[in-house]
Scaffold this motif. Structure first.
Motif, PDB file in Angstrom:
ATOM      1  N   ASP A 174      26.487  42.451  24.009  1.00 52.22           N
ATOM      2  CA  ASP A 174      25.511  43.080  24.889  1.00 52.22           C
ATOM      3  C   ASP A 174      25.045  42.016  25.883  1.00 52.22           C
ATOM      4  O   ASP A 174      24.455  41.015  25.499  1.00 52.22           O
ATOM      5  CB  ASP A 174      24.326  43.599  24.079  1.00 52.22           C
ATOM      6  N   THR A 175      25.332  42.200  27.150  1.00 53.81           N
ATOM      7  CA  THR A 175      25.001  41.197  28.165  1.00 53.81           C
ATOM      8  C   THR A 175      23.673  41.491  28.847  1.00 53.81           C
ATOM      9  O   THR A 175      23.452  41.133  30.000  1.00 53.81           O
ATOM     10  CB  THR A 175      26.119  41.115  29.226  1.00 53.81           C
ATOM     11  N   GLY A 176      22.774  42.146  28.128  1.00 50.62           N
ATOM     12  CA  GLY A 176      21.477  42.521  28.686  1.00 50.62           C
ATOM     13  C   GLY A 176      20.454  41.406  28.660  1.00 50.62           C
ATOM     14  O   GLY A 176      20.785  40.212  28.712  1.00 50.62           O
TER      15      GLY A 176
ATOM     16  N   LEU B 184      23.250  37.937  20.578  1.00 51.54           N
ATOM     17  CA  LEU B 184      23.258  39.326  21.021  1.00 51.54           C
ATOM     18  C   LEU B 184      24.222  39.562  22.178  1.00 51.54           C
ATOM     19  O   LEU B 184      24.522  40.712  22.510  1.00 51.54           O
ATOM     20  CB  LEU B 184      21.844  39.742  21.410  1.00 51.54           C
ATOM     21  N   GLN B 185      24.734  38.478  22.775  1.00 51.93           N
ATOM     22  CA  GLN B 185      25.671  38.641  23.885  1.00 51.93           C
ATOM     23  C   GLN B 185      27.129  38.605  23.433  1.00 51.93           C
ATOM     24  O   GLN B 185      28.023  38.935  24.200  1.00 51.93           O
ATOM     25  CB  GLN B 185      25.404  37.567  24.934  1.00 51.93           C
TER      26      GLN B 185
ATOM     27  N   GLY C  45      27.677  39.427  19.777  1.00 52.71           N
ATOM     28  CA  GLY C  45      27.703  40.191  18.539  1.00 52.71           C
ATOM     29  C   GLY C  45      28.045  39.352  17.329  1.00 52.71           C
ATOM     30  O   GLY C  45      28.361  39.877  16.265  1.00 52.71           O
TER      31      GLY C  45
ATOM     32  N   ASN D 251      14.572  45.432  17.732  1.00 54.68           N
ATOM     33  CA  ASN D 251      15.128  44.945  18.983  1.00 54.68           C
ATOM     34  C   ASN D 251      14.385  45.628  20.141  1.00 54.68           C
ATOM     35  O   ASN D 251      14.403  46.851  20.238  1.00 54.68           O
ATOM     36  CB  ASN D 251      16.621  45.271  19.044  1.00 54.68           C
TER      37      ASN D 251
ATOM     38  N   THR E 181      17.331  47.570  22.502  1.00 58.94           N
ATOM     39  CA  THR E 181      18.151  48.635  21.916  1.00 58.94           C
ATOM     40  C   THR E 181      17.398  49.474  20.893  1.00 58.94           C
ATOM     41  O   THR E 181      17.861  50.536  20.504  1.00 58.94           O
ATOM     42  CB  THR E 181      19.385  48.043  21.221  1.00 58.94           C
TER      43      THR E 181
ATOM     44  N   GLU F 193      17.122  48.897  17.827  1.00 57.50           N
ATOM     45  CA  GLU F 193      17.654  48.753  16.468  1.00 57.50           C
ATOM     46  C   GLU F 193      16.569  48.180  15.562  1.00 57.50           C
ATOM     47  O   GLU F 193      15.740  47.384  15.999  1.00 57.50           O
ATOM     48  CB  GLU F 193      18.848  47.794  16.456  1.00 57.50           C
TER      49      GLU F 193
END
Length: 378
Positions: free
Chosen positions: A36-38, A63-64, A66, A328, A331, A333
């Motif tokens: 995830d590149t957020g 997180l970028q 995983g 999170n 997201t 999660e």
């Protein structure tokens, strides 16, 4: 046979060479989720490690990519004696620094939030929890020796996050735990956990300008967690006495600094994300010698218990002792940790917004504390 004999002769030499070079244990990297590149870069997970074992450790979820990286502090700091230390109790990111409270090592370890390389440390006896505000780091501390029923009142230390110097100190109740800041007031949950049955039952209110305690709010015995919502309220947990008084959850109105609601609901830990509080309870009883475990959710806007669960696929039956929880912020999660038997590696679970397990991964011993690092591009 000759070759085997020669090999055994070489083993002590090889071991000695390894000790001299101070080689670290390679970090374990596990692919657990999708990239995830957020806005979020990492989620750090602090593993307490059993008291006296010197096994506090730090993991992170990238997180970028995983990927889950286990035991990264010693990897980044191979020459630090005794590693991270004994009992990791809390952590938080402020600016480019990650502050790690190591309770039984009596220190706040400060590392670079991106590289995890040591920057310095602040020595505070029996430190417990950390919070940040306007360039300052506030740390609660029990003071006294662990288990001493005559331990003095606790304190909160103010630390300059740039110089890492203690600037002010205020005395609060006995054995203070979590902290929260609302409207320039610092709230501190006092537990009195060293002196059962004479527990504390108050939340200290500290004016941040004068850094003096201006009030104590009577709530319930043995307070621990303290979380602000977006409506000027504080949610505070009581651990009870482990015999006849069960754990409970209360709401404090910070406009009046008084208790406005008793949920009469067992809660051990909670995290508030948006209008929802995600909670679990591990209600231990010395009478039965057993834990009673439950999960629940609250709408903090209406202050009502929701008739739904954040784990919907039965995975909670696999979790022996829920010990940490986070959400999170991007997201949504929900992350829950399992401390299992407290002396072996734990497990981190991720649940989607549908309540179904997305993945799980092995952590260090007693995983219990989280903080997020944001991507500098956002």
């Amino acid at each position: 046979m000759k070759n085997t004999h020669l090999l055994w002769m070489l083993v002590p030499v090889l071991l000695a060479a390894c000790r001299k070079e101070q080689k670290t244990i390679p970090e374990t990297v596990t692919q657990v989720g999708a990239a995830d590149t957020g806005a979020l870069k990492r989620m750090y997970v602090l593993n307490e490690g059993n008291m006296g074992s010197n096994k506090a450790s730090l993991d992170y979820l990238d997180l970028q990519t995983g990927q889950y990286h286990q035991d990264i502090y010693e990897q980044a700091n191979p020459t630090v004696v005794k590693g991270l230390g004994d009992v990791g109790n809390d952590l938080g990111v402020y600016g480019s620094k990650l502050f790690i409270v190591v309770n039984n090592s009596n220190k706040v370890e400060v590392v670079n939030a991106n590289t995890v390389k040591q920057i310095g440390q602040i020595n505070i006896q029996n430190c417990r929890n950390v919070i940040f505000n306007n360039g300052k780091d506030y740390v609660s501390a029990y003071l006294g020796i662990v288990g001493d029923p005559k331990a003095p009142n606790g304190a909160v230390y103010e630390i300059d996050t740039a110089s890492l110097q203690i600037t002010r100190k205020v005395t609060v109740g006995r054995q203070p735990e979590e902290l929260a800041i609302v409207n320039n007031k610092l709230y501190v949950a006092n537990s009195g956990g060293y002196s059962p049955p004479n527990y504390e039952r108050t939340v200290s209110v500290v004016d941040l300008n004068s850094f003096t305690e201006i009030k104590r709010i009577d709530v319930a015995i043995n307070l621990e967690k303290l979380k602000p919502d977006g409506y000027g309220n504080l949610y505070v947990t009581s651990r009870g006495d482990y015999y006849t008084i069960p754990p409970d959850l209360y709401v404090i109105d910070t406009k009046t600094d008084s208790v406005k609601k008793d949920f009469k609901l067992p809660v051990s830990n909670l995290v508030i994300s948006g209008d929802t509080a995600y909670m679990y309870a591990v209600a231990f009883s010395y009478t039965t010698g057993q834990n009673t475990i439950s999960y629940s959710m609250i709408d903090v806007k209406t202050e009502t218990v929701l008739n739904k669960q954040y784990i919907t696929d039965g995975t909670q039956q696999q979790i022996k002792v829920p010990y940490g929880i986070a959400v999170n912020p991007v997201t949504h999660e929900v992350y829950v940790t399992d401390a299992k038997n407290y002396v072996t590696p734990g497990t981190l679970y991720s649940f989607g917004t549908d309540g179904k397990k997305k993945w799980s991964v092995t952590t260090g011993d007693i995983p219990g504390h989280f903080t997020f690092l944001y991507n500098s591009k956002h």
